[in-house]
Motif scaffolding. Structure first.
Motif: not given
Length: 243
Positions: A94-111
């Motif tokens: 019960g310490d942390f919560d995430l929106h479903p869309c936010c739970a899908n954020l990529p940890p690293v990316f590039s172009l």
């Protein structure tokens, strides 16, 4: 029983309100095929993730999916720092919560064809392009941030969501029409006011134009990552004439 149909492969040309997470979003979604039924689910709300891709930022957590908050009180997303109204992922303790869309954020990316990498971070050493601070106001959930590999550009996920939705309300983001350069410039100014003012006063030098180019690349990538919008679609919003 409601049968959902996929809009996969089609570009969402409007902000869709999800009946699952009760959030607005630009990305692909599922909608009910029955006439008169406006039931919509964002793609992220139909997929149950065993763990977010940035699990290393919450090492002691085991996130579980819930359609309703099992705990009393209002929960705040620990990625975007905004209140959670519907579907959510919650730490088993019960310490942390995430929106479903936010739970899908990529940890690293590039172009492709660039050396810029962008990382999702809990702690940052650069000021957010929008609020010009490293930390959000005291007493609030700080949320996560995206920062470029060289530290030049940084954005709180919370500030980015707020700025993009504000741009939409102001009419600067219209995915179904070709926006004029004035609206694109206003959208950019709202996203990074100090950076745009600074660059705008430096003329058309090659160094300044290169800086604007990297700013646009950074914004394209983080907007696409946070809202789940295909890069090729969102990128048109930032094609501002430099003539």
């Amino acid at each position: 029983m409601i049968t959902l149909i996929s809009l996969s492969g089609k570009k969402a040309k409007f902000l869709s309100f999800c009946n699952g997470c009760e959030e607005l979003g630009f990305g692909l979604c599922y909608e009910c095929p029955n006439n008169g039924c406006n039931f919509i689910l964002h793609e992220e709300c139909t997929i149950r993730r065993p763990a977010p891709p940035f699990q290393q930022l919450f090492k002691s957590c085991n996130f579980e999916f819930y359609k309703k908050n099992p705990l009393p009180g209002i929960r705040t997303c620990d990625a975007c720092a905004l209140d959670i109204q519907g579907y959510l992922y919650q730490c088993s303790r019960g310490d942390f919560d995430l929106h479903p869309c936010c739970a899908n954020l990529p940890p690293v990316f590039s172009l492709s064809d660039t050396n810029m990498k962008i990382y999702l971070r809990k702690e940052i050493n650069s000021k957010c392009l929008k609020c010009q601070t490293m930390k959000r106001p005291a007493g609030k959930v700080q949320g996560l941030s995206y920062v470029s590999s060289d530290g030049s550009f940084c954005y709180h996920v919370a500030c980015l969501k707020e700025a993009c939705l504000d741009n939409w309300k102001r009419g600067y983001f219209k995915l179904d029409v070709v926006a004029d350069d004035k609206k694109k410039a206003l959208a950019l100014q709202n996203l990074a006011p100090k950076e745009v003012a600074l660059r705008g006063g430096q003329g058309q030098s090659s160094k300044n134009m290169k800086g604007i180019k990297w700013l646009l690349i950074f914004l394209k990538l983080v907007v696409s990552a946070v809202f789940g919008e295909p890069f090729t679609l969102i990128s048109t919003l930032f094609q501002i004439s430099q003539n």
